[in-house]
Design a protein around this motif. Sequence first.
Motif, PDB file in Angstrom:
ATOM      1  N   SER A   1      -8.794 -39.082  -8.457  1.00 54.42           N
ATOM      2  CA  SER A   1      -8.083 -37.898  -8.968  1.00 54.42           C
ATOM      3  C   SER A   1      -8.995 -37.059  -9.864  1.00 54.42           C
ATOM      4  O   SER A   1      -8.957 -35.822  -9.829  1.00 54.42           O
TER       5      SER A   1
ATOM      6  N   MET B   1     -11.106 -35.120  -7.590  1.00 54.63           N
ATOM      7  CA  MET B   1     -10.381 -34.003  -7.003  1.00 54.63           C
ATOM      8  C   MET B   1     -10.274 -32.833  -7.989  1.00 54.63           C
ATOM      9  O   MET B   1     -10.433 -31.666  -7.623  1.00 54.63           O
TER      10      MET B   1
ATOM     11  N   ASP C   1      -3.485 -34.115  -3.012  1.00 58.80           N
ATOM     12  CA  ASP C   1      -3.533 -35.310  -3.853  1.00 58.80           C
ATOM     13  C   ASP C   1      -2.297 -36.168  -3.579  1.00 58.80           C
ATOM     14  O   ASP C   1      -1.197 -35.826  -4.014  1.00 58.80           O
TER      15      ASP C   1
ATOM     16  N   ILE D   1      -6.729 -36.845  -0.867  1.00 58.76           N
ATOM     17  CA  ILE D   1      -6.916 -37.890  -1.864  1.00 58.76           C
ATOM     18  C   ILE D   1      -5.775 -38.898  -1.704  1.00 58.76           C
ATOM     19  O   ILE D   1      -4.594 -38.524  -1.785  1.00 58.76           O
TER      20      ILE D   1
END
Length: 665
Positions: free
Chosen positions: A63, A66, A184, A215
């Motif tokens: 994360s 990202m 995500d 992700i």
Amino acid sequence: MVSEAQARPAAAVIPLIELQGLRKRFGGGLSGQPEVEVLHGVDLRIHAGEFVAIVGQSGSGKSTLMNILGCLDRASEGCYRFNGLDVAELGADELAWLRREAFGFVFQGYHLIATDSAHENVEMPAIYAGMGEAARSARAAALLARLGLADKMHLRPAQLSGGQQQRVSIARALMNGGRIILADEPTGALDSKSGAEVMALLHELADAGHTIILITHDREVAAQAQRIVEIRDGQIVGDSLTQPAGAQALAAQPVPDTALAREDRGTPWAADLREAFRSAWRSMRTHRSRTALTLLGIVIGVVSVIVMLAIGMGAREEVVARMGSMGVTLMYVGNRSPQGGGPVGVVTLEEVAAMEKLPGVTRVMPMARDPAMVRYGNVAWEADTIAATDAWPEIHDWPVAEGRFFTRAEDHDLAPVVVIGDKVRERFFGEGSGVGQQMLIGNTPFMVVGVMSIKGADSTGHNRDDVVLVPYRSGILRLFPVGRRFDPHYTVVQAADSGSVHSVQKAIEALLRQRHGREDFYVYNSAARLLAEAEAKDSMTLMLSLIAAVSLVVGGIGVMNVMLMTVKDRTREIGIRIATGARQRDILRQFITESVLLTMVGGTVGVVIGLVIGAVLVAWSVPMVFSASAILLAFGSAVATGLVFGFMPARTAARLDPVVALAGE
């Protein structure tokens, strides 16, 4: 026929995203927290058109990676190049441009603004891109229809299922093109059916040439991507890339020209202001109780300014109206513009002669007054020069000490004679009287015929012995041309006694009103009256200013408090707006607009209530004078309060860290 792009070696294609030695640390420094490194020298290349899944367990750093890829966060060390441009060189607004034009975010938690409809959520990135209202509305509707939400576009997020909300977020990601989709955990909060639908949409977008960066911690979801990058403990430990780098770029969506990031001029002012007002009004409606309490402070401040100033002006007018009966026998009649606007009036010599015939009038003296340069020998001085008639000594009870005063015949014959005050005599002639000497007033020679007795300073501190007196007609003709031949600057009227002052004043006003047809003149009492009026006015103004200041400051503190609470309550919304491309100045403008709208509403309500209270007081015979300037002052002060006290919360909102804001509740 082979195109130039096909003929170019694959290795020569510039990666869309290139990371070299990327590191990210949290804490340390002034934060007081221990430093933790989350990413440890990440190297990664992603080319346009790729469908990449970055897979890893919770805490692996995916994360954080990202957020850096999407320009929501910056690396602590290393290099991130987007289409060959070093992202570290970009400022906050240039990063906002990149998020707006290149990236589209699809979050696990959807991150939709709860108070906006699905259609409004999708429109948001286009607002910050400067797209016209009609164009963005049509595009948002088309995207929602394409994703099967044509009949849901006016619903708010709470009225939609999880799968529908995720489709709204995908539509929002595509609003400005969505060349790169950063997803995500897009299926993490969905049931299997909705998750399959979202993945099918991502496959469609990949087939259409969009670059997809997924992700996820779910290896089954990751397996659907063309390329799987595995991250563990902040390092890339696996990459399934098998085809030559850059081959995907041939069918990819066009990448925005990063050079335009530095030329971005921002959202059109009108469009941004409309959005800010819409958002502000919706926020005020959502938090009605809090808004009402905040408005109360502004309303009280505005009402106090309007009512108190009206009472003060009414009291002053009443004092002015009654001061004629205070035993003062002198009045001053002058010219002014009428209250409703228009040219300045002119009291003529004919009207001066008519005033002299009114009952109760003893003497009338036309006058002109202006500073003039006086010279004698090597001495030059700008003196208070007055053109008056031979009635001056009697009207002002001011005898001549040396020589004589000029006569009516000298006044009529335009004789160049002058009578000076004692301070003027001392300045130019020392111990001598100066009588018989010639002085230059302006460029005209005048002979000194007399010196006035010592009068001293008046109650305002002005020394009355610093005066130069010339015959009225000589002064008007030689020193004070006023456009109308011999018309006075103002006129002194002496009543027979203190008991007749009020009636004489009314008679003068009636005479001039009848002749002029409007009130373009004034009638004031003597200097003592003027001083008393000024002192009363100053005291009243000071008192009312303090009351208004305290009231508006209290209201301003309430505005600042509610705006700080608003920023706290809407932290996630601010993060969403930043993620969709809002610049810092867009957020700043939005929250300042909200505080100004709050004070504008409070100011409007305050004006209405103030006028109603005033009308009630007038009905109770309380003297009040409402002034348009006072009402505008009160309203303007309220709006200014919103600007001043709303700036700090707005700046706080504009400076929020996007990652922290998105994680807020």
